[in-house]
Structure formats: structure tokens, C-alpha cells
Scaffold this motif. Structure first.
Motif, PDB file in Angstrom:
ATOM      1  N   LYS B  27      39.741  36.378  47.834  1.00 35.49           N
ATOM      2  CA  LYS B  27      40.940  36.785  48.593  1.00 35.49           C
ATOM      3  C   LYS B  27      40.819  38.202  49.152  1.00 35.49           C
ATOM      4  N   GLU B  28      39.705  38.840  48.859  1.00 36.50           N
ATOM      5  CA  GLU B  28      39.428  40.209  49.296  1.00 36.50           C
ATOM      6  C   GLU B  28      40.372  41.220  48.668  1.00 36.50           C
ATOM      7  N   GLU B  29      40.824  40.902  47.449  1.00 39.39           N
ATOM      8  CA  GLU B  29      41.542  41.910  46.662  1.00 39.39           C
ATOM      9  C   GLU B  29      40.487  42.615  45.815  1.00 39.39           C
ATOM     10  N   LEU B  30      39.749  43.497  46.455  1.00 40.85           N
ATOM     11  CA  LEU B  30      38.519  44.008  45.863  1.00 40.85           C
ATOM     12  C   LEU B  30      38.777  45.003  44.737  1.00 40.85           C
ATOM     13  N   GLU B  31      39.752  45.879  44.942  1.00 37.61           N
ATOM     14  CA  GLU B  31      40.011  46.871  43.896  1.00 37.61           C
ATOM     15  C   GLU B  31      40.469  46.192  42.613  1.00 37.61           C
ATOM     16  N   ALA B  32      41.215  45.110  42.746  1.00 30.95           N
ATOM     17  CA  ALA B  32      41.666  44.380  41.562  1.00 30.95           C
ATOM     18  C   ALA B  32      40.520  43.591  40.940  1.00 30.95           C
ATOM     19  N   THR B  60      30.982  46.734  49.823  1.00 25.42           N
ATOM     20  CA  THR B  60      32.073  46.513  50.777  1.00 25.42           C
ATOM     21  C   THR B  60      33.032  47.702  50.787  1.00 25.42           C
ATOM     22  N   LEU B  61      33.229  48.274  49.610  1.00 27.06           N
ATOM     23  CA  LEU B  61      34.144  49.414  49.504  1.00 27.06           C
ATOM     24  C   LEU B  61      33.449  50.736  49.836  1.00 27.06           C
ATOM     25  N   LYS B  62      32.207  50.663  50.269  1.00 26.41           N
ATOM     26  CA  LYS B  62      31.421  51.848  50.648  1.00 26.41           C
ATOM     27  C   LYS B  62      31.220  52.795  49.466  1.00 26.41           C
ATOM     28  N   LEU B 177      26.783  41.422  63.401  1.00 30.11           N
ATOM     29  CA  LEU B 177      25.909  42.362  62.695  1.00 30.11           C
ATOM     30  C   LEU B 177      25.285  41.746  61.464  1.00 30.11           C
TER      31      LEU B 177
END
Lengths: 544, 423
Positions: B27-32, B60-62, B177
Motif C-alpha cells: 500500500k506504500e505505507e513505507l514508514e509504517a 524508496t525513502l532515499k 526509468l
């Protein structure tokens, strides 16, 4: 006993040989409230998450009353209107601000976004251009402490969503023309509902709407004529947010860089015939080194590596990286973000306002970034306004790379605009930050002096005037007169040089105007402001 | 009432952290997702999947340094997995450890993505031999846009302007890309599978299919999104356009009605339907739809031009002109609007005025034969026979090259000499 004293003396000697370098991150102290700069941005939030709510707003540092100190103009979104605050530093001697909005008649009350400053009518007074989600406005400074709204008479009629703007003399005819970036064709009626990953309402990505073309207005004796199409500026456009004008290819003509939110940036190179050509792709500034179009927001332009050309720094979303484009000398750039370590951050933020500034006067330009999210920060979900982030300061480590200096003392806010200038005229650079849905912050630089300095006010200097400091045995320092860049904001047009602990021997100051006219001046001393008036100079007493 | 949420919460808590992380990642809730991947890593320290996916997430979060740590750990657990090493090479590059990035990329070998990172690492150190690796990456994966871009920049810096221009053109033609899709990334499979059930993912894939020219596949993916969420307005809007272009007007109209019921205030919806209605000459419906789009978004230049065109078809000539002019005002370099206005002016004998607009439609690089034909006509009308001939010859060449036989014949009929002209 004798031995102990010797050790103590040796330590002292060591200290004096190497001056202490303060941490710039700890030297910015908010004095907005105590100095009377009381302003709170109100985006008039609704439940529908209209995109303009999250994008504003900007701020300007300008000396509207020409008394030698920087006044403050703050942009409001909606009722309440913009506010002008007069700085009482000169002649009062104390940094105090008085709200003079009513006296100056500058309280424009549209859903305003940003501000550009410049003397468009050439009368020596700084005028104001206000961008908005809705009709923009031009205020002429009458020179008596008041302004008049000349929007209608000036010929500027643009009700689209305009963002950053800049005055520039693109045709080198001696008067200031105007460039305005435009964002997207959002309308309240056409608001698209968007949701975050958890399903809650949130602000949309701008790609939901269509980009609007930017505008170039030619100044014809005080009347502005829309020459966007004939100048070729409609050939490419994106969701324009940041604008910076400088001579990027070193041909003596002003060019325009536009940071687009989610689309390729544009680098409009002046063709010297009234037209521009977008060279961003070949120049290497349309995309980052990965070839990715990023969410371009704010721009900082300066010669950070002291090689005589204008480099670019562009701010982006937290999930991207801010990018440093280093100019190879002829308007051809290389993304050197990684070697300069600008991707190394404690916590990434979504960057908006940004500026190069030598905060510690060591002769190397540092970077300030105003951050604030545009979609809910996961860890803040459930809060009333979950978009707060920390602003950042990157210290230039003697030109080798940058190191993040914590700004821990400042609260997390939703910052947007950043304007740089020496607000208290004490020889170091301060920052005015405009926050979305929050108070304006006046971050005073309280650094113990690390280096000497020189401030240059070039009278009647159009933006783009270059000021070069030549010092014996040291590389020249190149700066330029400008107020544009950053995001929705306008900065101090005076040129500031940090000189380090050793200012060097007798120095020369070279002023190169866009017309090509050059002046060379012997610098009479440091730690002072020099006013350059062609062809002679006036020296103001320093206040070190 | 609170029973359902409570049950859901209990259900979630019982799921192992790795599974919850996968769901959030999808779901792209990456921090969680990050702390859950860390927890999964602690629970199953010998499983490479968790540090790998955590590394992907950091990339993804660099957060390149954190990515290096996680991906190095994954690489130690699974030293042969190519995707792990490719992502490690990228993380090392982004963290500034160029030597290590080069080493890891070299170990992978002839994979296009490995060649890409190897080329970039060498070039970052000022070693132009990196160009050869980027060329190999491009030739083995011609649609790898990032490789074309990196190669273009490298050739530019090496002084090979022609080579750079060619690669920039390749980059424009292949703007994606992403490296070539990998079939050997089992660790990502689960995230990909979970995304199958997300309507937004289907819409995204549909848009990609449309960009690739596959309208039927795009429509299938949009329908799939609607199966997952019948109220996904964007999928309906896309289907209006897709079915319109496929000539399936009743289906386009059905989705228009469905989207109206969800949110009627979307200008693209009305504009897309206006185009569909106009294509079958339901001119009143088309005009109403374009008007509705303009009520919602007064700057919708496409709707203005199309409304002007509909007015002309309805015989309401005077009403068309302001629409074209307004479209030009909204978008100064909008070639179609300049063409339409120019054509309108030609029809009224106002050739000189038309010429300035048609000159802005038929500009260098424009491949629409009609625009050049219009310019030729206006030029002839002003007595500029040479200009008319040049524009007509170009129009004829473009029409012939694109198989527009009728148009080519019309140009020949009006400008007989142009048909025989050569470049």
C-alpha cells in the motif's frame, strides 16, 4: 604548579591560533514574536483539501522606505490580507517591527501565494508584485511610504494560479520585465478528492490537474505586455513553482530557470533577440542524474564553488532528494548531489524555500532549506495538520562537501517561503521563514563572529548585476544582485560576502552590470556596508 | 458497533510482523512498514527476504545508508540473488561509496542494470570507460530510459554532441526509468501479488498499457480496477476516453453516467465525453459536455478548442472564434488552437491575420500535415507564393509519409507543384 601553568598556556595558544567555528545550526534564534513581527498564515482550511491550501505562502525582505534596513512583507491566503511590517532598526537602533499595512496600503486580500520585489518604474523605490490563486497584483511604491495598486493600469491581468515570480531585464532595455510561474488549472469546483494510503482525505498530487504555462511580461514604459508566446515560453511548461533568473550560460544575458512540480524543469536560455530556448534537457537540469523528473519546488542559485558561474540547488519531496546542479561554465550542469553529500540527511523533508547564504562568514556558501510536507506525514496521522517537518541547514565544509547542521531548537512546522538578508544589519545573514497555517519566523543569526564580512549595496542595480571581490592570493568571490529564487519569496538585494578569519590584503570590488558596464572599486576596509553608486562610492560606518 | 473494528485489530495483531509489513509495503505505507520488517528480521534472522525488503523500502525513502546496511545483510544471507546485489549496488552508489558500488556491480556481470551501475560508478570517478558499459546496458535493454539518460549526459561531457543528442532522443522515446522487469525477484513477488488487489495499481498499469498503444489491454485493466472498487471515478473517466477511441460509444457513455453519479465535478470526465459525442456527431451533447468542463475549469484550453469546433459544425460560426482566442490566451503556444483560429480566419478571407496564427501552429518540428497545409493556404491568400509553395510541399510530404492519402491529394489539387517538390 609551574608545569600546570605551561599546559594551560599551550592550550590557550592553540585556541587563539584556530578561531572557534560556531555551529550554524545552533545560531538561528526565532525573534519574530519579541520583535513585533506577529503574523500567522491562515490557509482557511476546509474539509475538501483544496490544493492551494497546502501550497502557500511567501514572504519578502525589502527596504520599502529606503531607510537602510529591511522591512518585511508577509503573504496571506484569503481574508485578513497581506501585511507590511516596518523595521524600526534605522534610526531607532533596535530591531522592532511595526505593522504599517494600512499606512502603506499594501493589504491585498486575495488568496495570495507569493511576492516578487523590484523597481519596475525606475524611480529608485522597491515595488511589489503579488501572485495568487486568482488575480495577481502589482503595487507601485510611491516613494513616500505608500503604495498604489496599479494592476489594472499596468496591463497585467492574470487570474490563473501563479506562484513564484521574478523581475528581470530580459531585453536589456533598462527596465524590469516580469516573469511569473504558473502552477495547475485547479478550480474549487473541479476539486478532485484524493486519499492517502490509509484511505483518509489528503491533498492531491498536482498531476491530477493540468499544468499552466508561465508568463513573461515585457515592460513598455510601465505597461506590461504579455510576450510569452512570441518569446517561445509556451513551448514547454510544467507545474511551475520556483523561478530563478541569472546568466546561466555566461553570455551576459539573463536566463530563466523554472522548477516544475513533477515535470521536467525548464532552463530558458536567452537568445538575445527577445526569445528563449529551453535547453534544460541537454543542460542536465530538466531531470536528476537518474533521469527522473522530480517535484521541483524552490531554487537557490549562486556560485557556491567560487568558480565564477551560477550553480543551482532545487528542493523536492521528502521521498526524492534535493539536487545540486553544478554549472560547468557554459550553462551545462552536472548533478553532483551525492559527491557533495547533500543526500545525507538525518530526516528527509519536503523542501520549499531555499537559499545559499554564508551564515558563518567563512567565505563558503551554506544552504538553508524550509521544509513542510504536502501529504500527511505517516507518523503524524490523526493530528489536526499532519504536515510538519524540520527545516534544515547544510554547512559548506570549505567547498569539499556539505554537512547537515541540526536546527533542533526550532519547532517542526509546515514551512514554505524563505527570504535571506541581514535583518539586524550586524554583518551576518538572517532568515525570514513563512509557514503554512502557522506563524512567520524571523531567525536571527546570533553567531559569534567566525569571519569578517562585507556588504555591498549597488544602487540602481538591475537584478543580475554581478559583484566580484578580488583579494590578493585568493580566488575571487562572485555574487550577484537578486531578490528572486527560493519559493514564493523575495530576499535582500544587497550582496553579502563572508571573508573568513583572514580577509586578505587590499581588495578590489568589481561591479558588472547586465549592460556590460564595469566599475572597479578599492575596498576601504571590511566589516562594513559599501554603497556603490556609479561612478563613485559612499561608505557607511560599519557596525561590526 | 465497536465490535467490528476490534475484531479487525485483533486479526491484524495476530498476523506476523512480516506479513503486516508486506501489506503496508504494497500500500506504500513505507514508514509504517519499516519497523515491522525490522521485527520480522529479528524473528527470522536467517531469512534474506526481510532485510532485502527493508533495504528496498529504505531506497524508496532515499535513506541510502540504512539501505546499504539492510541490503548488505540480505546479500550475506543470500549471496547469489541478483536482485539483492543490484539493489545493493544502487544503495552503495547513492551513499557515495562508489568503489563498493562498482565492485558489487562487476560481480553481477552482464545484467543491464548491473552494467548501468557499473557505468555510472566509473563515470562518477571520472573514468570514461563507464560509457562503454552504459552503451552495453542500452543495447541489451533498449527501453531502459535511465541508461539512455546517463549515457547522453556522459557523451555530452565527453564532447560527443551528436552521440549525446541521439541518446537524449532515445531517452525521450523511452521515458520509463525502471530497469527491465525481472522475473527472478521472488522476494518482491508477494508485494507485487498484494498490489494486484489494489485498484490504483490496475489504473496505473492501464495507463502504461495506453502509453504503449494497447488500448484494449488498458481498458481491461481499468475494468479490473472497477471490479475492485466500483466507485473509482478515475477508472470510469479513463474508460470514457478509451472506449471513445475504440469506437465503442455506448460503453463510453455508460461509464460517463457511472462517473457522473460518483463525482460530476471533474472537467476531464465532461471533456472526454464531449470528444466521444462529437466523434459521432451528437453535437448538442458534445457542446453541453464541453461547456460543463469549462464551467468547472475555465482554463481548460482543450475544451475551448473543441467547443469552438463543435460550434462550427453546428453552423454557429461567430461563436467559434472567441473559443479559439480564449484557448490561445489560456495556453499561448497551443498549436491546435492557433490552427483552428487560423483556419477560421482563412475561411473568412482574413488571410493576413490567419497567417500569424498558422505560423504559430506550423513551427519547426511540427508533423501535422494539416497545420502546414493551413499555412500554405494563408500564405497563398496573402500573395506569398514562395512561402505557400514551401509550406505546401512540406504538408504534402508529411501527409504522404503518414499515409493520409486524401489529404495529400487535396494538397496536390490546391498546390500542384508542391506534390513534386523534393526535400
Amino acid at each position: 604548579m609551574k608545569k600546570a601553568l605551561t599546559v594551560f598556556a599551550a592550550l590557550l595558544a592553540g585556541c587563539s591560533a584556530r578561531p572557534t567555528r560556531p555551529e550554524p545550526g545552533r545560531i538561528l534564534r526565532d525573534v519574530a514574536e519579541v520583535s513585533g513581527l506577529r503574523f500567522r498564515h491562515d490557509p482557511h482550511l476546509g474539509r475538501e483539501h483544496h490544493l492551494p491550501e497546502i501550497m502557500g505562502s511567501g514572504a519578502a525582505l525589502l527596504d520599502y522606505d529606503s531607510d537602510g534596513d529591511l522591512d518585511v512583507y508577509l503573504i496571506q491566503s484569503g481574508p485578513g490580507g497581506n501585511r507590511m511590517f516596518r523595521n524600526e532598526l534605522v534610526p531607532g537602533g533596535q530591531l522592532r517591527f511595526t505593522d504599517v499595512t494600512a499606512q502603506t496600503a499594501t493589504g491585498h486580500s486575495g488568496y495570495d501565494m507569493g511576492v516578487a520585489t523590484g523597481d519596475y518604474d525606475g524611480d529608485g523605490n522597491t515595488d511589489l508584485f503579488v501572485t495568487a490563486f486568482g488575480p495577481s497584483a502589482l503595487y507601485r511604491n510611491r516613494g513616500n511610504g505608500t503604495f498604489e495598486d496599479v494592476t489594472r493600469a499596468s496591463g497585467i491581468s492574470d487570474a490563473r494560479w501563479s506562484t513564484s515570480a521574478a523581475f528581470l531585464d530580459y531585453d536589456k532595455d533598462g527596465d524590469l520585465d516580469l516573469f511569473t510561474a504558473a502552477y495547475v488549472d485547479f478550480t474549487v469546483k473541479g476539486n478532485v478528492p484524493c486519499f492517502d494510503a490509509s484511505g483518509a482525505r489528503d491533498y492531491c498530487n498536482p498531476s491530477v490537474y493540468r499544468p499552466l504555462p508561465d508568463r513573461l511580461y515585457r515592460n513598455d514604459n510601465g505597461k506590461f505586455v504579455d510576450v510569452s508566446a512570441q518569446a517561445g515560453l509556451g513551448a514547454a511548461f510544467g507545474n511551475g513553482l520556483g523561478v530563478s533568473c541569472a546568466d546561466f550560460d555566461g553570455d551576459g544575458w539573463p536566463d530563466i530557470f523554472v522548477a516544475n512540480d513533477g515535470n521536467a524543469n525548464q532552463l530558458w536560455i536567452n537568445q538575445r533577440d527577445g526569445t528563449f530556448r529551453d535547453t534544460a534537457l541537454e543542460a542536465g537540469v530538466a531531470y536528476n542524474a537518474d533521469g527522473a523528473a522530480q517535484a521541483g519546488m524552490g531554487i537557490a542559485t549562486a556560485d557556491f564553488d567560487n568558480d565564477g558561474d551560477e550553480d543551482l540547488f532545487v528542493t523536492h519531496l521528502a521521498k526524492e532528494t534535493n539536487v545540486l546542479y553544478v554549472n560547468g561554465g557554459k550553462g551545462v550542469f552536472t548533478d553532483l548531489t551525492i559527491p557533495f553529500r547533500l543526500n545525507r540527511v538525518a530526516v528527509a523533508g519536503t523542501g520549499f524555500g531555499t537559499a545559499w547564504a554564508d551564515f558563518d562568514n567563512d567565505g563558503f556558501l551554506d544552504l538553508f532549506i524550509a521544509n513542510g510536507a504536502v501529504t500527511a506525514v505517516e507518523s503524524q496521522r490523526g493530528e489536526p495538520y499532519p504536515y510538519r517537518q524540520r527545516n534544515q541547514l547544510f554547512r559548506n565544509e570549505a567547498g569539499k562537501w556539505f554537512r547537515e547542521a541540526p536546527l533542533a531548537a526550532l519547532p517542526l512546522e509546515v514551512s514554505r517561503g524563505a527570504a535571506i538578508g541581514d535583518i539586524d544589519n550586524d554583518g551576518d545573514l538572517d532568515v525570514l521563514v513563512s509557514n503554512n497555517n502557522g506563524p512567520a519566523r524571523l531567525l536571527l543569526n546570533d553567531s559569534p563572529r567566525a569571519g569578517h564580512w562585507l556588504r555591498v549595496r549597488v544602487e540602481k542595480a538591475p537584478p543580475g548585476t554581478r559583484v566580484v571581490l578580488h583579494r590578493p592570493g585568493m580566488p575571487p568571490l562572485w555574487r550577484r544582485v537578486h531578490t528572486d529564487g527560493s519559493y514564493l519569496s523575495a530576499s535582500d538585494p544587497r550582496v553579502h560576502f563572508g571573508l573568513g578569519a583572514n580577509p586578505g590584503g587590499p581588495s578590489r570590488l568589481e561591479v558588472i552590470r547586465p549592460s556590460g558596464a564595469r566599475q572597479t572599486i578599492l575596498v576601504p576596509g571590511v566589516d562594513r556596508e559599501i554603497a556603490v553608486v556609479a561612478p563613485s562610492i559612499k561608505i557607511k560606518p560599519g557596525n561590526p | 458497533m465497536p465490535i467490528l473494528p476490534l475484531l479487525l485489530m485483533v486479526g491484524c495483531a495476530r498476523q506476523p510482523p512480516g506479513q503486516r509489513a508486506l501489506a503496508l509495503h504494497a500500500k506504500e505505507e513505507l514508514e509504517a512498514a519499516a519497523p515491522l520488517y525490522r521485527a520480522a528480521r529479528e524473528q527470522e534472522p536467517n531469512r534474506a527476504q526481510w532485510p532485502y525488503l527493508l533495504g528496498v523500502l529504505h531506497l524508496t525513502l532515499k535513506q541510502s545508508h540504512a539501505a546499504v546496511e539492510s541490503l548488505s545483510a540480505a546479500s550475506r544471507l543470500d549471496p547469489v540473488a541478483v536482485p539483492v546485489r543490484l539493489r545493493l549496488a544502487r544503495a552503495l552508489f547513492e551513499s557515495g561509496d562508489i568503489d563498493a558500488a562498482e565492485r558489487v556491480a562487476r560481480q553481477v556481470g552482464a545484467d543491464p542494470e548491473a552494467l548501468y551501475w557499473l557505468g555510472r560508478a566509473l563515470l562518477a570517478r571520472g573514468d570514461r570507460s563507464g560509457i562503454a558499459y552504459l552503451k552495453q546496458a542500452c543495447s541489451s535493454a533498449p527501453a531502459f530510459g535511465a541508461a539512455h539518460y546517463a549515457l547522453a549526459v556522459a557523451l555530452r561531457d565527453a564532447g560527443d554532441a551528436a552521440g549525446a543528442a541521439a541518446e537524449f532522443a532515445q531517452f525521450r522515446a523511452h521515458p520509463s526509468l525502471d530497469p527491465p522487469v525481472r522475473s527472478d525477484d521472488p522476494y518482491m513477488e508477494e508485494v507485487t501479488r498484494l498490489r494486484e488487489n489494489m485498484p490504483l495499481e490496475q489504473v496505473r498499469r492501464g495507463v502504461q498499457a495506453e502509453l504503449a498503444g494497447n488500448l484494449e489491454e488498458s481498458a481491461r485493466l481499468q475494468r479490473k480496477a472497477l471490479e475492485l472498487d466500483p466507485n473509482f471515478a478515475q477508472a470510469h473517466i479513463n474508460l470514457v476516453s478509451l472506449y471513445g477511441r475504440l469506437g465503442r460509444v455506448p460503453e463510453a457513455e455508460r461509464h460517463y453516467r457511472a462517473a457522473l453519479a460518483i463525482n460530476a465535478n471533474q472537467p476531464e470526465l465532461h471533456h472526454n465525453f464531449g470528444v466521444v459525442a462529437a466523434s459521432v456527431k451528437r453535437l448538442d451533447d458534445a457542446a453541453a459536455a464541453f461547456r460543463r468542463a469549462l464551467e468547472i475549469n475555465p482554463y481548460h484550453a482543450d475544451a475551448m478548442v473543441n467547443l469552438g469546433q463543435v460550434f462550427e459544425w453546428q453552423g454557429r460560426w461567430p461563436e467559434a472564434e472567441p473559443q479559439y482566442r480564449e484557448a490561445i490566451r489560456a495556453r499561448p503556444n497551443f498549436r491546435l488552437a492557433h490552427f483552428q483560429l487560423g483556419r477560421w480566419l482563412v475561411a473568412r478571407g482574413r488571410h493576413r491575420e490567419a497567417l500569424s496564427h498558422l505560423g504559430q501552429a506550423a513551427v519547426e518540428g511540427e508533423s501535422n500535415a494539416l497545420f502546414w497545409f493551413g499555412l500554405a493556404t494563408a500564405s497563398a491568400g496573402t500573395g506569398d507564393r514562395a512561402g505557400a509553395f514551401r509550406a505546401a510541399a512540406r504538408a504534402h510530404r508529411l501527409a504522404a509519409a503518414s499515409g493520409q492519402r486524401e489529404l495529400a491529394e487535396a494538397i496536390s489539387a490546391q498546390f500542384p507543384a508542391a506534390a513534386g517538390a523534393t526535400r
